[in-house]
Design an enzyme around this catalytic site. Structure first.
Site, PDB file in Angstrom:
ATOM      1  N   ASP A 286       0.876  -1.106   0.049  1.00  0.00           N
ATOM      2  CA  ASP A 286      -0.006  -0.046   0.088  1.00  0.00           C
ATOM      3  C   ASP A 286       0.940   1.094  -0.073  1.00  0.00           C
ATOM      4  O   ASP A 286       1.896   1.180   0.794  1.00  0.00           O
ATOM      5  CB  ASP A 286      -0.980  -0.183   1.184  1.00  0.00           C
ATOM      6  N   GLU A 328       1.047  -1.168  -5.366  1.00  0.00           N
ATOM      7  CA  GLU A 328      -0.220  -0.027  -5.675  1.00  0.00           C
ATOM      8  C   GLU A 328       0.281   1.174  -5.562  1.00  0.00           C
ATOM      9  O   GLU A 328       0.738   2.063  -4.911  1.00  0.00           O
ATOM     10  CB  GLU A 328      -1.005  -0.214  -4.346  1.00  0.00           C
TER      11      GLU A 328
END
Length: 636
Positions: A286, A328
């Site tokens: 993330d 990501e």
């Protein structure tokens, strides 16, 4: 420095002092072999970031001990999986791959109930399930779970860590790969490290970026962008207990960790290995673009961010080689591809394809999509895109302004148009989206909404317009046809397979009403699973999935993005040693004529349309109806 020589010397010294009494002789052999294989690159990466520190060797020694502990704690069942996955390292490139992302509470209720959804996953052909953040997090607003208070504790509302391990075992038995989030740019301000920092621990204050006044933060701010300007301004938050300013890129309760401190890297590695040992097959990294801060830059996509991820990758290869990283990076396309490498992130979201599919639906033109894919759409043969249309997040228009300019498109003006179109503010729009992150200074924003609502189904059903409903369903199937055929892991978002519409109930929840992304975080209940509210969508999607999973040429084969045969058409060629498959999609509501020369790449006169199950004479014009797509296959 001769890194090879120094790494060998350093490793020999570390091994001489490393207690491996908790490993069997066979386990010691495997661990040492992996260390010898991967330590040289780990040593170089670690040195590039931390070599200037006087206690470099101490922290490196501690890191190797952390790796040994992680290896010792890894269950034998997962060590066996390591062997299996190493023997088929390209498992994520196969035609049978199909993913789904979901929130546990919205799709199952809790972890035990989610396990009962396995028959549904199997019925859809899903063998890759990404569970959105499920860790302990603050009550109320937790950025959808991305403010982690404890990586080793499951949110009590969802169950326990034992429940998660049981689910991992059940997924493994069912042939389903489990994906977890690795939120490693920040923790919540309720994490034990943050709590210790608040209590005055200088050791833990060094885990974060904390400043006595705004002098240094203001210098950083000169080059930083604001991620959630609708919530707060700036990238730093005043912490009253310590009377310090804390770096908080996203929300005030999400504290960025300080990777210039090797103790932080080691601590985060320990958390990473714990998650790997739960039984996951991939970790989604993330906000990886933000992990390294450098004064005078925008603190995104810095060189040492890549170095750190490569170091984390080596740690996984030593302890849990069955686990891969998924990037990501919702940033400029040229930066996205830099994270994709077998030694960095083997998987990556494809935000450019996603955004430009929506662009082509709005404009009915594919030139920006085609040109962009030709520039950055092809990646290393050892890696794979994760292709998606919608997810839990907003849509950001991260296309390359230079590519757009070469086509006569002004990037800023075009983003404004797309925002207007998908929030329903543009005359003639079919979409029902919601603005997110609207900057009060610039008017810029991103877009939220479910796939079906953005494709026009919500508006068409509200108006009871049969023709518009038909067109909306065709759009929904068209966009799915691309992610199912273009190569990589197609990732569905839970609820899109049922054509679920926007859920506006978040507007009545004080902890969510400021965050429009909840409009597309939609609950899928038992009633929906038992009988789809839009069976035409669900059944047609199942058929497309079955076709994909039966065709090797739609798996690990190469992809070539072709010049558009028509300004409304998108075309690409899949090819392996024995077959070719030409995929063409019509992005308009009008019939298109594809001339025979656009089919010449098949090098055959007769092709089979896998979707319609009929034959096509490649010497004749091909006619595509509104939003129609074809997958034309030939044998060599």
């Amino acid at each position: 420095m001769d890194f090879a020589k120094q790494s060998n010397l350093t490793l020999s010294r570390i091994l001489a002092q490393l207690d491996m009494s908790d490993l069997s002789a066979a386990q010691q052999k495997v661990f040492k072999q992996r260390l010898q294989s991967h330590f040289p690159s780990l040593f170089q990466s670690y040195y590039e970031v931390y070599g200037w520190q006087y206690d470099f060797f101490f922290h490196l020694q501690q890191l190797v001990n952390t790796l040994k502990t992680g290896f010792a704690e890894r269950p034998n069942t997962l060590k066996n999986k390591d062997k299996k996955k190493l023997a088929q390292s390209d498992w994520y490139k196969q035609e049978n791959m199909l993913g789904m992302a979901c929130y546990v509470d919205l799709f199952g209720g809790d972890l035990k109930k989610l396990q009962k959804r396995i028959p549904y996953f199997k019925s859809m052909g899903i063998n890759y399930v990404h569970l959105m953040p499920l860790y302990k997090s603050p009550e109320g607003d937790s950025d959808g779970g991305y403010a982690v208070s404890d990586y080793r504790t499951v949110n009590p509302a969802l169950g326990s860590m034992d429940d998660l391990k049981a689910l991992a075992k059940a997924f493994n038995s069912a042939g389903i790969n489990m994906v977890l989030d690795f939120v490693f740019n920040h923790t919540s301000d309720e994490h034990e490290w943050a709590m210790a920092a608040k209590a005055g621990s200088e050791q833990h204050q060094a885990y974060y970026y904390m400043f006595d006044d705004k002098t240094i933060p203001n210098q950083y701010e000169e080059n930083l962008r604001e991620i959630f300007p609708q919530v707060r301004r700036g990238n730093f938050t005043y912490e009253p207990k310590t009377k310090k300013w804390v770096w908080t890129t996203f929300n005030s309760f999400q504290w960025d960790v300080n990777y210039s401190n090797p103790e932080v890297f080691n601590a985060i590695t320990s958390e990473m290995l714990f998650l790997a040992n739960v039984g996951c097959d991939a970790l989604r990294l993330d906000a990886l673009a933000f992990i390294w801060k450098e004064m005078g830059t925008n603190c995104e996509n810095q060189a040492k961010a890549h170095t750190l991820i490569q170091a984390f990758n080596r740690c996984l290869q030593i302890v849990a080689p069955a686990v891969v990283f998924k990037s990501e990076a919702i940033v400029h396309p040229d930066e996205v591809v830099k994270y994709i490498d077998k030694d960095e992130c083997q998987l990556s979201y494809n935000p450019l394809l996603m955004a430009l599919i929506w662009n082509s639906l709005a404009t009915r033109k594919t030139r920006l999509l085609t040109a962009s894919m030709q520039k950055t759409g092809v990646i290393s043969e050892h890696c794979s895109w994760v292709n998606y249309i919608r997810c839990h997040d907003d849509i950001g228009w991260t296309f390359d302004d230079q590519v757009a300019a070469e086509l006569g498109i002004n990037g800023d003006d075009h983003r404004y148009f797309l925002n207007q179109f998908y929030t329903g503010r543009f005359a003639g729009s079919f979409a029902n989206g919601v603005a997110f992150g609207e900057n009060p200074s610039t008017g810029d924003c991103r877009v939220c909404g479910s796939l079906a609502s953005l494709c026009g189904l919500e508006r068409a059903q509200a108006e009871n317009d049969a023709a518009a409903i038909e067109l909306a369903i065709k759009r929904i199937l068209l966009v799915h046809s691309i992610i199912l055929s273009v190569g990589g892991v197609p990732l569905l978002y839970a609820g899109d397979d049922f054509g679920l519409l926007n859920d506006y109930s978040y507007q009545n929840d004080p902890s969510k009403q400021h965050d429009a992304r909840w409009v597309n975080r939609i609950a899928v209940d038992d009633k929906t699973l038992a009988a789809s509210p839009n069976p035409d969508i669900t059944n047609a999607l199942k058929q497309l999935i079955e076709i994909r999973q039966s065709q090797a040429v739609l798996g690990a084969a190469s992809t070539e993005f072709l010049p558009a045969p028509n300004e409304h058409a998108f075309a690409y060629l899949r090819e392996d040693q024995s077959e070719r498959c030409l995929c063409i999609a019509n992005f308009s509501e009008h019939e298109l004529t594809i001339h025979p020369e656009s089919l010449a790449c098949l090098q055959q006169s007769i092709a089979t349309d896998l979707c319609a199950l009929n034959t096509i004479d490649c010497r004749q014009p091909l006619y595509l109806g509104p939003y129609q797509f074809v997958w034309l296959k030939v044998s060599k």
